[in-house]
Scaffold this motif. Structure first.
Motif, PDB file in Angstrom:
ATOM      1  N   PRO A   1      23.342 -35.326 -14.382  1.00 51.25           N
ATOM      2  CA  PRO A   1      24.154 -36.155 -15.265  1.00 51.25           C
ATOM      3  C   PRO A   1      23.301 -37.138 -16.064  1.00 51.25           C
ATOM      4  CG  PRO A   1      24.178 -37.071 -13.058  1.00 51.25           C
ATOM      5  CD  PRO A   1      23.353 -35.824 -12.982  1.00 51.25           C
ATOM      6  N   CYS A   2      23.926 -37.707 -17.091  1.00 53.97           N
ATOM      7  CA  CYS A   2      23.281 -38.758 -17.881  1.00 53.97           C
ATOM      8  C   CYS A   2      24.314 -39.372 -18.818  1.00 53.97           C
ATOM      9  CB  CYS A   2      22.093 -38.211 -18.678  1.00 53.97           C
ATOM     10  SG  CYS A   2      22.548 -37.083 -20.001  1.00 53.97           S
ATOM     11  N   GLY A   3      23.977 -40.539 -19.371  1.00 53.97           N
ATOM     12  CA  GLY A   3      24.818 -41.128 -20.405  1.00 53.97           C
ATOM     13  C   GLY A   3      25.405 -42.479 -20.074  1.00 53.97           C
ATOM     14  N   GLY A   4      25.381 -42.878 -18.789  1.00 52.79           N
ATOM     15  CA  GLY A   4      25.948 -44.163 -18.428  1.00 52.79           C
ATOM     16  C   GLY A   4      24.884 -45.209 -18.149  1.00 52.79           C
ATOM     17  N   ASP A   5      25.325 -46.377 -17.733  1.00 53.46           N
ATOM     18  CA  ASP A   5      24.386 -47.425 -17.356  1.00 53.46           C
ATOM     19  C   ASP A   5      23.535 -46.979 -16.164  1.00 53.46           C
ATOM     20  OD1 ASP A   5      25.444 -49.077 -19.354  1.00 53.46           O
ATOM     21  OD2 ASP A   5      27.006 -49.802 -18.012  1.00 53.46           O
ATOM     22  N   LEU A   6      24.132 -46.185 -15.287  1.00 55.60           N
ATOM     23  CA  LEU A   6      23.413 -45.430 -14.267  1.00 55.60           C
ATOM     24  C   LEU A   6      23.521 -43.958 -14.636  1.00 55.60           C
ATOM     25  CD1 LEU A   6      24.746 -47.232 -11.062  1.00 55.60           C
ATOM     26  CD2 LEU A   6      22.400 -47.362 -11.954  1.00 55.60           C
ATOM     27  N   PRO A   7      22.526 -43.141 -14.325  1.00 56.22           N
ATOM     28  CA  PRO A   7      22.588 -41.730 -14.738  1.00 56.22           C
ATOM     29  C   PRO A   7      23.806 -41.002 -14.203  1.00 56.22           C
ATOM     30  CG  PRO A   7      20.389 -42.295 -13.958  1.00 56.22           C
ATOM     31  CD  PRO A   7      21.261 -43.469 -13.642  1.00 56.22           C
ATOM     32  N   PHE A   8      24.314 -41.442 -13.050  1.00 51.80           N
ATOM     33  CA  PHE A   8      25.417 -40.737 -12.408  1.00 51.80           C
ATOM     34  C   PHE A   8      26.764 -41.413 -12.622  1.00 51.80           C
ATOM     35  CE2 PHE A   8      22.928 -43.297  -9.459  1.00 51.80           C
ATOM     36  CZ  PHE A   8      23.862 -44.195  -8.977  1.00 51.80           C
ATOM     37  N   GLN A   9      26.851 -42.346 -13.557  1.00 50.20           N
ATOM     38  CA  GLN A   9      28.126 -43.003 -13.856  1.00 50.20           C
ATOM     39  C   GLN A   9      29.089 -41.993 -14.455  1.00 50.20           C
ATOM     40  OE1 GLN A   9      27.450 -46.712 -15.733  1.00 50.20           O
ATOM     41  NE2 GLN A   9      29.595 -47.057 -16.281  1.00 50.20           N
ATOM     42  N   VAL A  10      30.332 -41.952 -13.946  1.00 51.12           N
ATOM     43  CA  VAL A  10      31.216 -40.856 -14.324  1.00 51.12           C
ATOM     44  C   VAL A  10      32.052 -41.140 -15.561  1.00 51.12           C
ATOM     45  CG1 VAL A  10      31.330 -39.989 -11.969  1.00 51.12           C
ATOM     46  CG2 VAL A  10      33.055 -41.616 -12.753  1.00 51.12           C
ATOM     47  N   ASN A  11      32.143 -42.406 -15.994  1.00 47.12           N
ATOM     48  CA  ASN A  11      32.993 -42.710 -17.151  1.00 47.12           C
ATOM     49  C   ASN A  11      32.191 -42.798 -18.439  1.00 47.12           C
ATOM     50  OD1 ASN A  11      31.681 -45.112 -16.715  1.00 47.12           O
ATOM     51  ND2 ASN A  11      33.524 -46.391 -16.760  1.00 47.12           N
ATOM     52  N   ALA A  12      31.032 -42.155 -18.459  1.00 53.77           N
ATOM     53  CA  ALA A  12      30.225 -42.105 -19.677  1.00 53.77           C
ATOM     54  C   ALA A  12      29.391 -40.834 -19.657  1.00 53.77           C
ATOM     55  CB  ALA A  12      29.309 -43.325 -19.788  1.00 53.77           C
ATOM     56  N   GLY A  13      29.323 -40.172 -20.807  1.00 58.07           N
ATOM     57  CA  GLY A  13      28.457 -39.008 -20.944  1.00 58.07           C
ATOM     58  C   GLY A  13      28.834 -37.873 -20.018  1.00 58.07           C
ATOM     59  N   VAL A  14      27.812 -37.248 -19.472  1.00 61.14           N
ATOM     60  CA  VAL A  14      27.962 -36.094 -18.587  1.00 61.14           C
ATOM     61  C   VAL A  14      27.780 -36.563 -17.151  1.00 61.14           C
ATOM     62  CG1 VAL A  14      26.911 -33.907 -17.898  1.00 61.14           C
ATOM     63  CG2 VAL A  14      27.158 -34.467 -20.326  1.00 61.14           C
TER      64      VAL A  14
END
Length: 797
Positions: free
Chosen positions: A443-456
Motif C-alpha cells: 500500500p501507499c498514499g497516506g500519512d502512513l503507508p498502510f493508512q486505509v483512507n488514502a490511496g491504495v
C-alpha cells in the motif's frame, strides 16, 4: 530435447567433467522444476516437501545440430551456470531474466545446466539491511533475484523453486523476414483507435514495401533505418476493449505484409486507463475509457505451486473462475512470479484487467549495488517489453508492503522507500508502458503507508484485526489492493485438510479469526461447536465466508462510499486446507467464491443497515445498456409469515447507481431494522429481489437480518428432486419457509450455485458439476439449509 536431472551435495562438482559416472539421473520436464521431476519419480511430496535449496541440481540433455544457432533461456531458477559441449556459455543469478546466447553447434551436442545451492550462496552474500523483514526467515533473500514462493511458510508449503522453470529453446532458423523485437502501442484519440508499430526486423538486407493491417484498414510502414520499420494506423470509431463487467473486451488482429510474406503480430485492444484521485487528491479510482469502474477481483498466486506452469491450458480454468465471479481485476503481487504471455492473452480475452507488481516485497533491497541495480533494470525492461501490448495490463506497481514493513517497525519515513520505487521502476514503466497506471508501492498514499483512507491500502480490519463489521464503513477505504483474508473452508466435496494460514511469528492463525466472526455473527461458542459437532462447525464456517464477503462488499459498492476497489486475498489456495483462496487447490469454488459472485454482479441490489434511517437499498447497473427492473421487498416473521410486501418498477440507466430508502419503498413507517424497538420485533428477515421487468429473470437479491443471523431457527421444510436435462444433472430445491444458506453435498459433485437463501414456496434449480468421472450413475446427496443452531436437510438421488 529429452532432459535428465540429478541432485548432488553442494559444491561437490564444479563442472560437468567432475560429475561421477554413478550419478543417479531421472527424467525431467523442461520447462519445469526440480520438485516437479522428483515428484514424477516418486521422490517428493507436496504434503511433506524435502528441501532443495541445500544442494546442487544438475540438468543435462543431448541434441543434434550444426552451425551457428541461438539458445534461448527463458528463466533459470536461480543461480545457474550453463555448459555446451564442455564450455561454459552462461552464468545467471536472476530467475526472472531471459538470456539469448549465440553458439556453434558440433553435430552431437551436450547441454548441461547446474543450479547451485541457494542456501550456500546467501551465506556468502555480504551487506546489512537497514531493517529486517518479518515475511521470511532469511533476510538475505533480499540480495537474490528469486521468487518468495516457498519461503513464506506461514501460509504455504516450503516448495523450493529450482530449475528451468520457463524453458530452454533452440531457436530455429526461418526463411523469409524475421521479427527480432517489436513495440506495439494501441491508444485512443477520442473514439478513434491509434496503433503505433515499431519492428526490428531481419529482411536479408532488403527493404520491401510493407503495410500494416488492422480491422480491415491498412496503412504503409516506413523504413526508419537498417532493419527498422515504423508506422501509425488510425481506425475511426474503433470498437474499444472493456473489462467484461462494463462492456465487450474487443480485440483486433494485427498483421504486416511485405515482400510476399505476412507476419501475425498478435492481437491488440484499444482502451485508455487513468486514475481519479477525487476532490481531496487522496483517492484512487480507476477509469477505463473515461468511465469510472469499481475494480473488484482477487490476488493471484500461481496456477501450480510445484510446476509454476504458465501455459494457456493450465491458466485458463482459474482465470475463467475469476471472470465467472464477476471479477474484473487480477493482481499479481510482488511475492510471486512475473506471469507468462499466455496469462496476459487469456486476461485480454476474458476482459480481466491485470494489476502486476514487480517482484519486490517486504524487504530492503540493495539497490545501491551496481550489479544488483543493473540486473533489476534488465529484469523490468524485459518484462515490460514482453507484455506492453496487452490491453489487460492496467496497473504496474513497484512492489508489495516494503514501506509498510518498515513503517510498522517504527522506523522513520526516510526508510519507507528507495530509489527502486521512486525513480528506477517508474522511469522504465514510463518509457515502455506510458499508457499504464503506475503505483510506487502497495500500500501507499497516506500519512502512513498502510493508512486505509488514502490511496491504495491493504485492508484487514474485518479479518485479521478482528474488528466489527461496522469498520468496513468507518475505515473509509479508498482502494483495497488486498482485503478479506479468511481461513475459507473448502467445499463439501473437497477434503477439509488441516492447513490453516498464519502470519509468520504470530501466536494466532486465521482459524482464530474465523472463530471470532462465527461467535459475533452466529452467536455460537466456536470452540465448543468444533469439538462437539465438527460437521456443523465446518458447514457454518463455509456460510460465514460467503456472508462476510457480501456484507463488506455491499458497504464498499454503495453509491455514497468513496471506495473504488476491492481485491480479495486471494483467488486460489496453493495447497489443500482452509486457505485464503476463494477457490480450493483442486479448482472447486468455496462458498466464499459464491458470496463474491453475488456481491460483484454488474447489475446489483444490496442492503445496508442505516439504523434509525431504516435500510438503504443500493441499485447498480454497470453495463452499457439501460435496464428496466422490478424491485420487490418481502419481510418475514417465523419463516413464512409475510409482514410486509412491496414492489415497484425501477429504470436503471446505463452505468448508473442510486440508493433508495426502505421508507421510500414502503411508503409508511415500518421498523425494518428494529432500531426504534417499539414492542416485539416485527420481522426476522428482509429480502429484496431485482428482476428484469421484461423477461422476469432474477438479476440480484439481498437479505438483511435485523435480529442477527442467529434468530433464524425454524425448520424450513426443504424438499429436493433430482432431474436430468440435456446438459447433465440438476437438483430442484424448494422450501416451505425461509431457508438460509443453501448448501449441497454430493459425492463427486459440486453445485454450480451455493450459499443463496430460499424464499417460502420458491423453487431453485441448481446444476451439479462432476469432479470425477462418474459415468451415467446419478448423483446422490443432501441439500442443507445452514443456520446458526442447526442445519436442516433433505436427500436427493
Amino acid at each position: 530435447m529429452q532432459w535428465q536431472l540429478a541432485c548432488m551435495v553442494s559444491g561437490a562438482a564444479q563442472r560437468p567433467a567432475d560429475l561421477p559416472a554413478s550419478l543417479d539421473w531421472i527424467a525431467a520436464p523442461v520447462p519445469g522444476t526440480a520438485a516437479q521431476a522428483l515428484r514424477e519419480a516418486g521422490r517428493w511430496r507436496l504434503e511433506d516437501p524435502p528441501p532443495l535449496h541445500d544442494q546442487d541440481i544438475w540438468y543435462r540433455t543431448r541434441f543434434d545440430g550444426s552451425g551457428r544457432r541461438t539458445l534461448r533461456f527463458n528463466g533459470l531458477a536461480t543461480l545457474a551456470e550453463v555448459w555446451l559441449n564442455g564450455r561454459s556459455i552462461l552464468v545467471s543469478d536472476n530467475m526472472f531474466l531471459t538470456h539469448e546466447v549465440e553458439v556453434d553447434l558440433a553435430g552431437d551436442n551436450e547441454l548441461v545446466v547446474v543450479f547451485r545451492s541457494l542456501d550456500a550462496e546467501i551465506v556468502r552474500r555480504k551487506g546489512r539491511a537497514r531493517w529486517r523483514t518479518a515475511l521470511v526467515e532469511n533476510n538475505r533473500l533480499r540480495q537474490v533475484r528469486t521468487t518468495l514462493l516457498g519461503h513464506m511458510t506461514g501460509w504455504q508449503p516450503a516448495v523450493h523453486v529450482v530449475g528451468p522453470w520457463r524453458g530452454i529453446e533452440l531457436v530455429e532458423q526461418t526463411s523469409g523476414p524475421h521479427v527480432m523485437a517489436k513495440r506495439i502501442r494501441a491508444t485512443l484519440d477520442g473514439d478513434d483507435g491509434l496503433l503505433d508499430v515499431s519492428l526490428d526486423i531481419d529482411c536479408g538486407g532488403t527493404r520491401p514495401e510493407a503495410r500494416l493491417i488492422v480491422a480491415g484498414i491498412d496503412a504503409p510502414l516506413e523504413w526508419a533505418g537498417e532493419g527498422l520499420l515504423r508506422g501509425r494506423l488510425r481506425i475511426p470509431d474503433v470498437e474499444k476493449w472493456w473489462p467484461h463487467t462494463h462492456g465487450a473486451p474487443t480485440l483486433h488482429r494485427v498483421r504486416v505484409t511485405f515482400g510476399g510474406f505476412e507476419i501475425d503480430l498478435g492481437q491488440v485492444g484499444f482502451r485508455s486507463i487513468d486514475v481519479d484521485k477525487g476532490s481531496d487528491g487522496r483517492g484512487f479510482a480507476l477509469r477505463v475509457n473515461g468511465q469510472p469502474i469499481f475494480a473488484r477481483g482477487a490476488c493471484w498466486s500461481t496456477a501450480d505451486l510445484v510446476t509454476l506452469a504458465g501455459d494457456r491450458e493450465t491458466l485458463a480454468p482459474w482465470l475463467r473462475q475469476a471472470r465467472d465471479a464477476h471479477m474484473n481485476v487480477i493482481r499479481v503481487g510482488g511475492t510471486m512470479i512475473y506471469e507468462s504471455d499466455d496469462f496476459f492473452a487469456v486476461c485480454d480475452e476474458l476482459g480481466l484487467l491485470v494489476w502486476h507488481d514487480f517482484m519486490f516485497a517486504n524487504m530492503d533491497y540493495p539497490i545501491a549495488d551496481p550489479s544488483f541495480r543493473a540486473s533489476v533494470e534488465r529484469e523490468a525492461d524485459q518484462f515490460l517489453a514482453r507484455v506492453q501490448a496487452h490491453p489487460s495490463l492496467g496497473v504496474l506497481c513497484g512492489g508489495s508492503e516494503v514501506g509498510q514493513q518498515a513503517a510498522m517497525l517504527g522506523l522513520p519515513s526516510s526508510l519507507w522507500s528507495s530509489p527502486l520505487f521512486d525513480e528506477i521502476l517508474p522511469a522504465i514503466a514510463r518509457a515502455v508502458c506510458p499508457d499504464v497506471v503506475f503505483v510506487a508501492q502497495s500500500p501507499c498514499g497516506g500519512d502512513l503507508p498502510f493508512q486505509v483512507n488514502a490511496g491504495v491500502s491493504h485492508y484487514y480490519g474485518v479479518g485479521a484485526y478482528r474488528l466489527p463489521l461496522e469498520d468496513a464503513r468507518r475505515a473509509d477505504v479508498r482502494f483495497a489492493a488486498e482485503c478479506l483474508a479468511f481461513a475459507n473452508a473448502p467445499a463439501a466435496v473437497t477434503p477439509a485438510g488441516d492447513r490453516v494460514p498464519r502470519d509468520r511469528g504470530a501466536d494466532w492463525d486465521f482459524a482464530t479469526v474465523r472463530d471470532h466472526y462465527l461467535e459475533r455473527l452466529y452467536a455460537v461458542d466456536a470452540a465448543k461447536l468444533r469439538a462437539e459437532d465438527p460437521v456443523h462447525y465446518l458447514r457454518l464456517s463455509r456460510a460465514l465466508s460467503g456472508d462476510l464477503m457480501e456484507v463488506v462488499v455491499a458497504e464498499w459498492r454503495r453509491p455514497a462510499s468513496r471506495c473504488a476497489g476491492a481485491l480479495v486475498w486471494m483467488l486460489k489456495d496453493l495447497s489443500p486446507g482452509s486457505g485464503w483462496g476463494v477457490v480450493d487447490s483442486s479448482g472447486i469454488p468455496k462458498l466464499a467464491w459464491h458470496g463474491l459472485r453475488r456481491a460483484f454482479r454488474p447489475v446489483q441490489v444490496a442492503l445496508t443497515d442505516e439504523g434509525l434511517n431504516g435500510l438503504a437499498v443500493h441499485l447498480t447497473n454497470e453495463t452499457a445498456a439501460p435496464v428496466s427492473t422490478k424491485l420487490s421487498l418481502l419481510c418475514l416473521q417465523a419463516g413464512d409469515v409475510v409482514v410486509m410486501r412491496r414492489e415497484c418498477q425501477v429504470d436503471l440507466p446505463a452505468r448508473s447507481a442510486r440508493t433508495m430508502t426502505s421508507a421510500e419503498l414502503i411508503g409508511s413507517f415500518f421498523d425494518i431494522t428494529y432500531a426504534y424497538r417499539f414492542g416485539p420485533p416485527p420481522l426476522e428477515v428482509a429480502f429484496v429481489t431485482l428482476e428484469d421487468a421484461v423477461t422476469g429473470g432474477r438479476l440480484s437479491e439481498a437479505a438483511h437480518f435485523p435480529l442477527g443471523r442467529s434468530a433464524i431457527a425454524q425448520d424450513p421444510g426443504l424438499s429436493a428432486m433430482l432431474e436430468r436435462d440435456g446438459e447433465g444433472w440438476v437438483v430442484a430445491i424448494q422450501a416451505n419457509r425461509f431457508a438460509p444458506c443453501i448448501q449441497i453435498e454430493a459425492a463427486h459433485h459440486h453445485a454450480e450455485e451455493e450459499g443463496f437463501h430460499l424464499l417460502p414456496g420458491e423453487q431453485r434449480r441448481v446444476r451439479l458439476l462432476a469432479t470425477a468421472d462418474v459415468g451415467e450413475n446419478p448423483p446422490t446427496g443432501e441439500v442443507l439449509s445452514v443456520a446458526s443452531k442447526l442445519a436442516t436437510s433433505c436427500r436427493f438421488g
